[in-house]
Each structure stands twice: as C-alpha cells, then as structure tokens.
Write a protein that holds these residues in place. Structure first.
Motif, PDB file in Angstrom:
ATOM      1  N   GLN A  68     -40.414  65.887  46.461  1.00 54.29           N
ATOM      2  CA  GLN A  68     -41.682  64.914  46.499  1.00 54.29           C
ATOM      3  C   GLN A  68     -42.858  66.062  45.982  1.00 54.29           C
ATOM      4  OE1 GLN A  68     -43.964  63.797  49.976  1.00 54.29           O
ATOM      5  NE2 GLN A  68     -44.270  61.612  49.015  1.00 54.29           N
ATOM      6  N   GLY A  96     -31.301  52.046  50.956  1.00 54.90           N
ATOM      7  CA  GLY A  96     -32.124  53.068  50.571  1.00 54.90           C
ATOM      8  C   GLY A  96     -31.531  53.598  49.412  1.00 54.90           C
ATOM      9  N   LYS A 107     -36.523  64.332  49.579  1.00 59.26           N
ATOM     10  CA  LYS A 107     -36.443  65.559  50.118  1.00 59.26           C
ATOM     11  C   LYS A 107     -38.060  65.916  49.746  1.00 59.26           C
ATOM     12  CE  LYS A 107     -31.936  67.194  49.699  1.00 59.26           C
ATOM     13  NZ  LYS A 107     -30.801  68.166  49.245  1.00 59.26           N
ATOM     14  N   VAL A 165     -35.724  50.863  50.124  1.00 64.73           N
ATOM     15  CA  VAL A 165     -36.410  52.116  50.729  1.00 64.73           C
ATOM     16  C   VAL A 165     -36.116  53.578  50.158  1.00 64.73           C
ATOM     17  CG1 VAL A 165     -36.848  53.745  52.757  1.00 64.73           C
ATOM     18  CG2 VAL A 165     -36.289  51.077  53.009  1.00 64.73           C
ATOM     19  N   LEU A 193     -31.816  57.641  47.736  1.00 61.80           N
ATOM     20  CA  LEU A 193     -32.505  59.033  47.907  1.00 61.80           C
ATOM     21  C   LEU A 193     -32.585  59.329  46.391  1.00 61.80           C
ATOM     22  CD1 LEU A 193     -32.729  61.421  49.401  1.00 61.80           C
ATOM     23  CD2 LEU A 193     -30.609  62.159  48.780  1.00 61.80           C
ATOM     24  N   ASP A 243     -36.241  57.116  49.407  1.00 60.77           N
ATOM     25  CA  ASP A 243     -36.542  58.314  50.082  1.00 60.77           C
ATOM     26  C   ASP A 243     -36.195  59.665  49.221  1.00 60.77           C
ATOM     27  OD1 ASP A 243     -36.497  59.888  52.697  1.00 60.77           O
ATOM     28  OD2 ASP A 243     -34.441  59.739  52.687  1.00 60.77           O
ATOM     29  N   TYR A 257     -42.755  58.488  57.406  1.00 62.68           N
ATOM     30  CA  TYR A 257     -41.850  57.327  56.687  1.00 62.68           C
ATOM     31  C   TYR A 257     -40.478  57.850  57.157  1.00 62.68           C
ATOM     32  CZ  TYR A 257     -45.491  55.364  54.177  1.00 62.68           C
ATOM     33  OH  TYR A 257     -46.700  54.501  54.141  1.00 62.68           O
ATOM     34  N   GLU A 258     -39.577  56.646  57.524  1.00 56.25           N
ATOM     35  CA  GLU A 258     -38.243  56.638  58.043  1.00 56.25           C
ATOM     36  C   GLU A 258     -37.378  56.201  56.895  1.00 56.25           C
ATOM     37  OE1 GLU A 258     -38.295  54.437  61.473  1.00 56.25           O
ATOM     38  OE2 GLU A 258     -39.502  55.820  62.793  1.00 56.25           O
ATOM     39  N   PRO A 259     -36.099  56.829  56.536  1.00 56.47           N
ATOM     40  CA  PRO A 259     -35.483  56.266  55.680  1.00 56.47           C
ATOM     41  C   PRO A 259     -34.711  54.988  56.151  1.00 56.47           C
ATOM     42  CG  PRO A 259     -34.417  58.398  56.930  1.00 56.47           C
ATOM     43  CD  PRO A 259     -35.902  57.980  57.351  1.00 56.47           C
TER      44      PRO A 259
END
Length: 151
Positions: free
Chosen positions: A88, A128, A84, A80, A130, A82, A116-118
């Motif tokens: 993006q 995940g 900020k 996943v 980042l 992810d 969307y969820e982390p």
C-alpha cells in the motif's frame, strides 16, 4: 437541500470517526451513525431509481459490515480489498511522491491501514481480494468481476 438534522448527525459522527483514525478513544455507535446515514441514502435512491448499482466506500470491520448488511438486506455484496502494508505504501508513494509534502497523507493512510479488517470466510455475500503491488487497476477489476460471478 440537505436537512439540518442530517448535517448535525454527520458532524457528530465525524468527531468519533476522526478520533478512530487518530487511534484515540471513540464511540463505535457514533461511527456506525455514518454508515446508518449512508444506508438510508442508498435505500432511498435504490427505491427511487431501482436496479443494481455499486457504492464505493471503505467499511473497516466485520462488525460495521454486518451492521450495514442488516440495513441494506441480503442482496448486498461486499468486495473487501486487502493489501500488505508495504505494498500500500509503495502504491501511495508512487502516486503522491515520497517527499515531505506527502508525509501527512502517507502517515494518515498508515494509521488507517491498521483499522481495516480483511473479509472473513464466513461473511455472507462477501469476498476479499488480496491486491499486490504488481496488480494494475484492470487486474483488480478483473478479480472483482470473477468474485461477483461466485456470489
């Protein structure tokens, strides 16, 4: 060569997917129908050709990821990504420009971002990453490879 039943199913599901993206009321079961159809295709192809492979697809929430997990089994690994929101948007504007012509696309991505969820720490076979605005594509791939070693 796509069966009419599949075309009809996806068409119905897409109505709710578009409503979800627009922030309108939608039926999560219909959106999950997209994932179900995709999982059937993945399972069929995996049986046909065997081995391990990667499917790139955005699955917005843990609930949807859990559902996909039940269909594809315990070997499935979710990566996943992810970011900020401001990172993006900076990346998107860097790729597509910041003019009026790109506004509908950036507006859509901004709405999608909120859906969307982390990854959660207790999600099985899920990790995940980042991604920040300074990371190159190669940096992201390296993070994915490192995470895969832990699964």
């Amino acid at each position: 060569g796509v069966p009419q039943e599949r075309i009809d199913t996806i068409s119905e599901c897409m109505k709710d997917f578009h409503a979800m993206v627009k922030g309108e009321p939608y039926d999560p079961e219909n959106v999950a129908g997209l994932h179900s159809a995709m999982c059937k295709d993945i399972a069929r192809e995996r049986k046909r050709i065997g081995g391990d492979f990667v499917v790139a697809h955005a699955v917005p929430s843990r609930a949807f990821r859990d559902r996909v997990r039940t269909m594809l089994g315990p070997d499935l690994i979710f990566v996943v990504l992810d970011m900020k929101k401001e990172d993006q948007m900076a990346r998107v504007k860097g790729r597509h420009g910041d003019g009026e012509g790109s506004k509908p696309f950036t507006d859509l991505l901004s709405k999608l971002f909120d859906l969307y969820e982390p990854a959660e720490k207790d999600e099985p076979n899920t990790f995940g990453i980042l991604v920040n605005r300074d990371m190159s594509s190669d940096d992201v791939v390296e993070q994915i490879l490192q995470g895969m070693k832990k699964c």
